[in-house]
Scaffold this active site. Structure first.
Site, PDB file in Angstrom:
ATOM      1  N   ASP A 181       0.849  -1.194   0.000  1.00  0.00           N
ATOM      2  CA  ASP A 181       0.000   0.000   0.000  1.00  0.00           C
ATOM      3  C   ASP A 181       0.887   1.247   0.000  1.00  0.00           C
ATOM      4  OD1 ASP A 181      -2.270   1.539   0.052  1.00  0.00           O
ATOM      5  OD2 ASP A 181      -2.546   1.378   2.219  1.00  0.00           O
ATOM      6  N   ARG A 188       1.063  17.574  12.441  1.00  0.00           N
ATOM      7  CA  ARG A 188       2.229  18.482  12.471  1.00  0.00           C
ATOM      8  C   ARG A 188       1.868  19.751  11.699  1.00  0.00           C
ATOM      9  NH1 ARG A 188       3.804  13.586  10.775  1.00  0.00           N
ATOM     10  NH2 ARG A 188       3.651  14.340   8.641  1.00  0.00           N
ATOM     11  N   ASP A 202      -9.073   0.608   1.886  1.00  0.00           N
ATOM     12  CA  ASP A 202      -8.107   0.259   2.927  1.00  0.00           C
ATOM     13  C   ASP A 202      -8.667   0.692   4.279  1.00  0.00           C
ATOM     14  OD1 ASP A 202      -5.815  -0.384   4.337  1.00  0.00           O
ATOM     15  OD2 ASP A 202      -4.828   1.519   3.868  1.00  0.00           O
ATOM     16  N   TYR A 247       1.356   5.639  -0.690  1.00  0.00           N
ATOM     17  CA  TYR A 247       0.907   6.872  -0.014  1.00  0.00           C
ATOM     18  C   TYR A 247       1.136   7.988  -1.022  1.00  0.00           C
ATOM     19  CZ  TYR A 247       0.733   9.811   4.326  1.00  0.00           C
ATOM     20  OH  TYR A 247       0.408  10.684   5.341  1.00  0.00           O
ATOM     21  N   LYS A 280      -4.349  -1.558  10.069  1.00  0.00           N
ATOM     22  CA  LYS A 280      -4.619  -1.632   8.636  1.00  0.00           C
ATOM     23  C   LYS A 280      -4.882  -3.047   8.143  1.00  0.00           C
ATOM     24  CE  LYS A 280      -3.569   2.677   7.310  1.00  0.00           C
ATOM     25  NZ  LYS A 280      -4.378   3.464   6.382  1.00  0.00           N
ATOM     26  N   THR A 332      -4.622   6.639  -0.286  1.00  0.00           N
ATOM     27  CA  THR A 332      -5.864   7.413  -0.346  1.00  0.00           C
ATOM     28  C   THR A 332      -5.811   8.447  -1.464  1.00  0.00           C
ATOM     29  OG1 THR A 332      -5.989   7.154   2.033  1.00  0.00           O
ATOM     30  CG2 THR A 332      -7.438   8.803   1.051  1.00  0.00           C
ATOM     31  N   ARG A 348      -8.022   4.432  13.205  1.00  0.00           N
ATOM     32  CA  ARG A 348      -7.123   5.579  13.408  1.00  0.00           C
ATOM     33  C   ARG A 348      -6.526   5.648  14.803  1.00  0.00           C
ATOM     34  NH1 ARG A 348      -5.901   6.368   8.302  1.00  0.00           N
ATOM     35  NH2 ARG A 348      -7.677   6.999   7.037  1.00  0.00           N
ATOM     36  N   TYR A 406       2.009   3.459  15.201  1.00  0.00           N
ATOM     37  CA  TYR A 406       2.676   3.599  13.906  1.00  0.00           C
ATOM     38  C   TYR A 406       4.142   4.009  13.964  1.00  0.00           C
ATOM     39  CZ  TYR A 406       2.714   8.736  13.305  1.00  0.00           C
ATOM     40  OH  TYR A 406       2.979  10.073  13.394  1.00  0.00           O
ATOM     41  N   GLU A 416      -8.948   4.033  -2.579  1.00  0.00           N
ATOM     42  CA  GLU A 416      -7.678   3.902  -3.288  1.00  0.00           C
ATOM     43  C   GLU A 416      -7.911   3.220  -4.632  1.00  0.00           C
ATOM     44  OE1 GLU A 416      -4.427   2.452  -0.976  1.00  0.00           O
ATOM     45  OE2 GLU A 416      -5.228   3.261   0.904  1.00  0.00           O
ATOM     46  N   GLN A 473      -3.862   3.149  14.908  1.00  0.00           N
ATOM     47  CA  GLN A 473      -2.763   3.620  14.052  1.00  0.00           C
ATOM     48  C   GLN A 473      -1.899   4.666  14.778  1.00  0.00           C
ATOM     49  OE1 GLN A 473      -4.221   5.127  10.308  1.00  0.00           O
ATOM     50  NE2 GLN A 473      -2.197   5.593   9.513  1.00  0.00           N
ATOM     51  N   GLU A 531     -10.515   4.209   3.372  1.00  0.00           N
ATOM     52  CA  GLU A 531      -9.644   5.002   2.491  1.00  0.00           C
ATOM     53  C   GLU A 531      -9.955   4.561   1.067  1.00  0.00           C
ATOM     54  OE1 GLU A 531      -5.554   4.326   3.757  1.00  0.00           O
ATOM     55  OE2 GLU A 531      -5.696   6.021   5.155  1.00  0.00           O
ATOM     56  N   HIS A 567      -3.375  14.034   0.229  1.00  0.00           N
ATOM     57  CA  HIS A 567      -3.660  13.212   1.406  1.00  0.00           C
ATOM     58  C   HIS A 567      -2.526  13.338   2.425  1.00  0.00           C
ATOM     59  CE1 HIS A 567      -4.941   9.819   3.868  1.00  0.00           C
ATOM     60  NE2 HIS A 567      -3.795   9.207   3.656  1.00  0.00           N
ATOM     61  N   GLU A 604      -9.537  12.883   7.077  1.00  0.00           N
ATOM     62  CA  GLU A 604      -9.347  14.175   6.418  1.00  0.00           C
ATOM     63  C   GLU A 604     -10.649  14.975   6.365  1.00  0.00           C
ATOM     64  OE1 GLU A 604      -7.066  14.205   2.560  1.00  0.00           O
ATOM     65  OE2 GLU A 604      -7.060  12.083   3.010  1.00  0.00           O
ATOM     66  N   THR A 664      -9.167  -5.285   3.919  1.00  0.00           N
ATOM     67  CA  THR A 664      -8.974  -4.396   2.772  1.00  0.00           C
ATOM     68  C   THR A 664      -9.876  -4.918   1.662  1.00  0.00           C
ATOM     69  OG1 THR A 664      -6.659  -4.053   3.419  1.00  0.00           O
ATOM     70  CG2 THR A 664      -7.273  -3.405   1.185  1.00  0.00           C
TER      71      THR A 664
HETATM   72 CA    CA Z   1      -3.937   3.241   2.666  1.00  0.00          CA
END
Ligand code: CA
Length: 402
Positions: A115, A131, A216, A117, A236, A333, A220, A227, A184, A223, A182, A122, A347, A240
């Protein structure tokens, strides 16, 4: 090799399957996506082609598309021509099975699933939530980021998703409170490479033999806790979803477009010439227990991804990593610059701070039990028939307690 546009893409062509000629139909004769199915009466698992509201036996051996994905492009083109001939108006009708009476299965036996990114929108939106001053990590414009997923938890269209239990924070274990989807785009790969032999970027796009939609599913809260430093793990790999009908590389030939320009030069092994992006519109729809009709949550453009499938494949194999026919890579995503383009609830709701309002007055920050997520996608371009990806559905079941 340039994708070949030929008379199989002629928009004037019609099928003897009347529903395939309906405007807006996902599966006109110019599409002919392949999948694995069985009927209600004849339960043998076979490879089929979707046409209009029906499925026709594609006449390929086996119960998965792996052998098809291993074929050279010339043979895949021959098969497409034969299917067009069989299904075009004027040909002798053959047996049709209504899609509504079929079970569909995973299109391939997926050996490995990765997978990516690849959407900078995204990555920026998610980065901002965690951040605000420095949303995009310094490596993003240099290296296609990915993690290895689990082929074992890829699930067919329509299979419900059990809300997973997990570690939510130190000292807490239980059902995720932040279940998300997500949207995808997935690429089935073939014929692959030998171990130790990278696929050069100039040849990498040829390895995309079929394209599907991928959901996916993500937890959260799990995660966020797990992560760092190695990336996603149990947040994750519980489910899927993969759409049942694989749109072939041949059908997609008219829909390659230029990828967005990069403002930071990439290393030579990632410099791809020609049109490397696929022009696919993806949509996410939500149906709740209370909502009679699904409500569209977002619409995004796959062509806006920062990294192309060609670059992802060239990077993935640049160290000699082997990819095999039927391997699946997912794009990450698909999000765009506007709020309506955001391809996950994290998001869309800014991490739950701005709930989504549904037409019946309900709101969502994350998914609730009983919610059904439906992904759809299509390609359209003036002078060509619109082709669609069908739907990729999954509903949320309550967590196992205990
Ligand atoms: Ca993903």
């Amino acid at each position: 090799m340039t994708p070949v546009i030929d008379d199989t893409h002629d928009p004037a062509r019609r099928s003897w399957v009347e529903s395939a000629n309906r405007p807006g139909c996902d599966f006109p004769i110019q599409n002919l996506p392949l999948g694995v199915y069985c009927g209600i009466e004849d339960v043998s698992v076979r490879i089929g082609v979707a046409i209009g509201d029906f499925v026709v036996d594609a006449g390929l051996p086996g119960g998965s598309l792996n052998a098809y994905f291993a074929l050279p492009a010339t043979q895949r083109r021959d098969l497409r021509k034969a299917l067009v001939k069989k299904l075009e108006a004027g040909s002798r009708p053959c047996e049709l099975v209504p899609q509504s009476e079929c079970s569909t299965w995973l299109p391939a036996v997926v050996g490995d699933y990765t997978d990516f990114y690849a959407s900078i929108h995204h990555a920026t939106n998610v980065g901002k939530l965690f951040r605000p001053d420095n949303p995009l990590l310094p490596n993003y414009k240099h290296v296609p980021i990915a993690y290895h997923g689990r082929a074992s938890s890829l699930i067919e269209n329509g299979v419900p998703v059990r809300r997973p239990n997990g570690q939510l924070a130190e000292g807490k274990f239980g059902p995720t409170r932040e279940l998300d989807y997500e949207v995808e785009v997935g690429a089935f790969l073939g014929p692959g490479n030998a171990l130790g032999e990278p696929i050069p970027v100039a040849r990498a796009r040829e390895q995309v033999v079929g394209v599907c939609l991928v959901n996916d599913w993500s937890a959260r809260d799990v995660q966020r806790w797990e992560y760092q430093p190695l990336g996603p793990f149990l947040a994750k790999n519980f489910a899927t979803s993969v759409s049942p009908w694989v749109v072939t590389a041949e059908a997609l030939a008219p829909f390659w477009v230029d990828a967005p320009a990069h403002d930071v030069p990439v290393l030579p092994y990632l410099q791809e010439a020609g049109s490397g992006a696929l022009d696919i519109t993806v949509e996410v729809w939500l149906r709740t227990k209370a909502l009679a009709e699904p409500h569209r949550l977002s619409r995004g453009q796959f062509k806006e991804m920062y990294w192309t499938f060609g670059q992802m494949i060239a990077h993935h194999t640049s160290n000699g990593c082997r990819v095999r026919p039927g391997d699946l890579i997912a794009s990450g995503t698909v999000s765009g610059p506007e709020k309506e383009n955001r391809g996950c609830l994290l998001e869309l709701t800014s991490k739950g701070a701005e709930p989504v309002r549904l037409p019946d007055g309900e709101t969502r920050t994350f998914l609730e039990d009983g919610d059904e997520v439906i992904l759809t996608g299509y390609c359209q371009r003036p002078g060509f028939a619109r082709i669609g990806f069908g739907a990729c559905r999954g509903a949320v079941l309550p967590a196992v307690v205990g």
